[in-house]
Design a protein around this motif. Structure first.
Motif, mmCIF file in Angstrom:
data_model
loop_
_atom_site.group_PDB
_atom_site.id
_atom_site.type_symbol
_atom_site.label_atom_id
_atom_site.label_comp_id
_atom_site.label_asym_id
_atom_site.label_seq_id
_atom_site.Cartn_x
_atom_site.Cartn_y
_atom_site.Cartn_z
ATOM 1 N N GLU A 19 2.260 -2.636 12.249
ATOM 2 C CA GLU A 19 2.483 -1.806 11.059
ATOM 3 C C GLU A 19 3.155 -2.583 9.931
ATOM 4 O O GLU A 19 2.784 -2.446 8.757
ATOM 5 C CB GLU A 19 3.321 -0.592 11.427
ATOM 6 C CG GLU A 19 3.571 0.356 10.270
ATOM 7 C CD GLU A 19 4.402 1.555 10.666
ATOM 8 O OE1 GLU A 19 4.450 2.525 9.884
ATOM 9 O OE2 GLU A 19 5.008 1.528 11.758
ATOM 10 N N GLY A 20 4.122 -3.417 10.273
ATOM 11 C CA GLY A 20 4.843 -4.161 9.255
ATOM 12 C C GLY A 20 4.031 -5.232 8.568
ATOM 13 O O GLY A 20 4.458 -5.775 7.544
ATOM 14 N N ARG A 21 2.857 -5.566 9.122
ATOM 15 C CA ARG A 21 2.006 -6.590 8.530
ATOM 16 C C ARG A 21 0.841 -6.003 7.751
ATOM 17 O O ARG A 21 0.040 -6.744 7.188
ATOM 18 C CB ARG A 21 1.457 -7.520 9.619
ATOM 19 C CG ARG A 21 2.500 -8.150 10.519
ATOM 20 C CD ARG A 21 3.560 -8.922 9.716
ATOM 21 N NE ARG A 21 2.972 -9.869 8.794
ATOM 22 C CZ ARG A 21 2.534 -11.085 9.123
ATOM 23 N NH1 ARG A 21 2.630 -11.499 10.365
ATOM 24 N NH2 ARG A 21 2.032 -11.893 8.210
ATOM 25 N N LEU A 22 0.729 -4.675 7.704
ATOM 26 C CA LEU A 22 -0.371 -4.019 7.011
ATOM 27 C C LEU A 22 -0.025 -3.765 5.551
ATOM 28 O O LEU A 22 1.145 -3.708 5.172
ATOM 29 C CB LEU A 22 -0.708 -2.691 7.699
ATOM 30 C CG LEU A 22 -1.140 -2.771 9.164
ATOM 31 C CD1 LEU A 22 -1.279 -1.357 9.737
ATOM 32 C CD2 LEU A 22 -2.432 -3.550 9.314
ATOM 33 N N ASP A 23 -1.056 -3.581 4.738
ATOM 34 C CA ASP A 23 -0.870 -3.270 3.320
ATOM 35 C C ASP A 23 -0.377 -1.824 3.202
ATOM 36 O O ASP A 23 -1.136 -0.885 3.497
ATOM 37 C CB ASP A 23 -2.200 -3.450 2.583
ATOM 38 C CG ASP A 23 -2.061 -3.293 1.085
ATOM 39 O OD1 ASP A 23 -1.016 -2.780 0.624
ATOM 40 O OD2 ASP A 23 -2.997 -3.681 0.365
ATOM 41 N N PRO A 24 0.854 -1.601 2.767
ATOM 42 C CA PRO A 24 1.388 -0.231 2.718
ATOM 43 C C PRO A 24 0.712 0.632 1.658
ATOM 44 O O PRO A 24 0.849 1.857 1.671
ATOM 45 C CB PRO A 24 2.875 -0.442 2.394
ATOM 46 C CG PRO A 24 2.927 -1.762 1.689
ATOM 47 C CD PRO A 24 1.842 -2.595 2.310
ATOM 48 N N ARG A 25 -0.022 0.017 0.743
ATOM 49 C CA ARG A 25 -0.744 0.802 -0.268
ATOM 50 C C ARG A 25 -1.984 1.444 0.324
ATOM 51 O O ARG A 25 -2.507 2.418 -0.252
ATOM 52 C CB ARG A 25 -1.145 -0.097 -1.436
ATOM 53 C CG ARG A 25 0.021 -0.722 -2.187
ATOM 54 C CD ARG A 25 -0.452 -1.790 -3.129
ATOM 55 N NE ARG A 25 -1.146 -2.856 -2.405
ATOM 56 C CZ ARG A 25 -1.707 -3.909 -2.976
ATOM 57 N NH1 ARG A 25 -1.691 -4.030 -4.304
ATOM 58 N NH2 ARG A 25 -2.318 -4.827 -2.249
ATOM 59 N N ARG A 26 -2.457 0.937 1.449
ATOM 60 C CA ARG A 26 -3.703 1.432 2.027
ATOM 61 C C ARG A 26 -3.522 2.065 3.404
ATOM 62 O O ARG A 26 -4.264 2.981 3.756
ATOM 63 C CB ARG A 26 -4.721 0.283 2.124
ATOM 64 C CG ARG A 26 -5.120 -0.261 0.767
ATOM 65 C CD ARG A 26 -6.230 -1.275 0.878
ATOM 66 N NE ARG A 26 -6.701 -1.680 -0.436
ATOM 67 C CZ ARG A 26 -7.717 -2.503 -0.642
ATOM 68 N NH1 ARG A 26 -8.365 -3.010 0.387
ATOM 69 N NH2 ARG A 26 -8.090 -2.827 -1.867
ATOM 70 N N PHE A 27 -2.567 1.583 4.170
ATOM 71 C CA PHE A 27 -2.375 2.104 5.518
ATOM 72 C C PHE A 27 -1.143 2.999 5.571
ATOM 73 O O PHE A 27 -0.133 2.703 4.962
ATOM 74 C CB PHE A 27 -2.232 0.947 6.516
ATOM 75 C CG PHE A 27 -3.523 0.230 6.781
ATOM 76 C CD1 PHE A 27 -4.394 0.672 7.767
ATOM 77 C CD2 PHE A 27 -3.878 -0.878 6.032
ATOM 78 C CE1 PHE A 27 -5.591 0.018 8.011
ATOM 79 C CE2 PHE A 27 -5.080 -1.542 6.260
ATOM 80 C CZ PHE A 27 -5.931 -1.091 7.258
ATOM 81 N N PHE A 28 -1.274 4.083 6.334
ATOM 82 C CA PHE A 28 -0.202 5.077 6.392
ATOM 83 C C PHE A 28 -0.015 5.526 7.833
ATOM 84 O O PHE A 28 -0.976 5.870 8.525
ATOM 85 C CB PHE A 28 -0.547 6.284 5.514
ATOM 86 C CG PHE A 28 0.506 7.340 5.491
ATOM 87 C CD1 PHE A 28 1.617 7.215 4.660
ATOM 88 C CD2 PHE A 28 0.398 8.465 6.297
ATOM 89 C CE1 PHE A 28 2.606 8.185 4.650
ATOM 90 C CE2 PHE A 28 1.379 9.440 6.290
ATOM 91 C CZ PHE A 28 2.487 9.295 5.459
ATOM 92 N N ARG A 29 1.240 5.543 8.284
ATOM 93 C CA ARG A 29 1.566 6.001 9.636
ATOM 94 C C ARG A 29 1.496 7.527 9.667
ATOM 95 O O ARG A 29 2.352 8.209 9.100
ATOM 96 C CB ARG A 29 2.952 5.507 10.033
ATOM 97 C CG ARG A 29 3.474 6.073 11.337
ATOM 98 C CD ARG A 29 2.801 5.476 12.547
ATOM 99 N NE ARG A 29 3.373 4.188 12.913
ATOM 100 C CZ ARG A 29 3.760 3.867 14.130
ATOM 101 N NH1 ARG A 29 3.637 4.740 15.113
ATOM 102 N NH2 ARG A 29 4.238 2.667 14.375
ATOM 103 N N ALA A 30 0.467 8.045 10.330
ATOM 104 C CA ALA A 30 0.274 9.492 10.372
ATOM 105 C C ALA A 30 1.186 10.162 11.387
ATOM 106 O O ALA A 30 1.669 11.278 11.166
ATOM 107 C CB ALA A 30 -1.189 9.810 10.691
ATOM 108 N N ASN A 31 1.410 9.487 12.495
ATOM 109 C CA ASN A 31 2.246 10.029 13.562
ATOM 110 C C ASN A 31 2.683 8.862 14.449
ATOM 111 O O ASN A 31 2.448 7.700 14.109
ATOM 112 C CB ASN A 31 1.494 11.105 14.352
ATOM 113 C CG ASN A 31 0.149 10.609 14.860
ATOM 114 O OD1 ASN A 31 0.081 9.643 15.619
ATOM 115 N ND2 ASN A 31 -0.929 11.251 14.413
#
Length: 243
Positions: free
Chosen positions: A184-196
């Motif tokens: 999660e920490g290496r993903l683009d936060p503008r595109r990926f979102f932690r749903a649960n």
């Protein structure tokens, strides 16, 4: 384009150097004779493209890709047709059978050049510390005997499965040997979102969002499942969509 040649045969490396002189936008930043050397060179030189031999002593080209956190674009070179088939399964830019034909090399490089803007630019050595914080663009996934080089902009959903991540991609769902939290920490936060707790969604693939019970949301993934957004994350998602 910063390019690293990886081949255990000195003559093969020399020949690739000679052939690459015909392409002015290719900058050869180094060479490596095996997977260990290549891993060190990639860390220090930050190439954007690998010309990568498949079969090498001490570890194959596929083994090397499995060790990398940030994977450059790849053109495989191989003396064996069976490796070429696997290279396409990995989704490499291209593969070249040895001895390398100059016209085939030119075609492979043209594919790299056309796709360069979409693939993104790897950081130069001077940007290494900053580059390490840049979002990942590709994942190399080895699931049993199968291997894939996966572009994250093609991944609609990531799901936790114990200490692994199930990557939904092109109708497949291979397992990545990494935890969802570490990825999660290496993903683009503008595109990926932690749903649960167990799922991360790619917002570009969300077709619709509907309210659920108890303040939750339901996000419909294009061509995929419906994902429940937890109450806590639903509040964050609403704030994000309102901005």
């Amino acid at each position: 384009m910063r390019t690293l040649i990886v081949d255990d045969e000195p003559l093969a490396r020399r020949e690739l150097r000679r052939l690459l002189q015909a392409t002015p936008w290719v900058e050869i930043v180094g060479e490596a004779a095996n997977a260990d050397e290549a891993q060190e060179r990639i860390a220090s030189l930050a190439p954007e493209l690998l010309l990568l031999d498949v079969q090498m002593p001490g570890g194959s080209g596929f083994d090397l890709l499995g060790r990398l956190d940030r994977v450059p674009q790849v053109i495989f070179t191989t003396a064996y047709d069976r490796h070429a088939v696997r290279a396409f399964e990995v989704n490499a830019v291209d593969y070249l059978l040895k001895p390398v034909d100059p016209r085939r090399l030119a075609q492979a490089l043209e594919r790299v050049h056309r796709g360069g803007d979409a693939q993104g630019r790897e950081p130069s050595p001077g940007e290494a510390s900053e580059g390490d914080r840049r979002p990942l663009e590709r994942l190399f996934i080895r699931d049993g005997e199968a291997c894939w080089l996966v572009r994250l902009d093609e991944v609609p959903l990531l799901e936790s499965d114990g200490n692994y991540v199930r990557v939904h991609w092109r109708g497949r769902s291979p397992m990545l040997a990494r935890s969802l939290s570490s990825l999660e920490g290496r993903l683009d936060p503008r595109r990926f979102f932690r749903a649960n707790r167990h799922q991360i969604i790619h917002l570009d693939f969300v077709e619709s969002i509907e309210p659920g019970l108890g303040g939750r949301l339901h996000a419909q993934i294009r061509g995929g499942p419906e994902v429940e957004v937890s109450r806590r994350q639903a509040r964050l998602l609403r704030e994000r969509l309102d901005t």
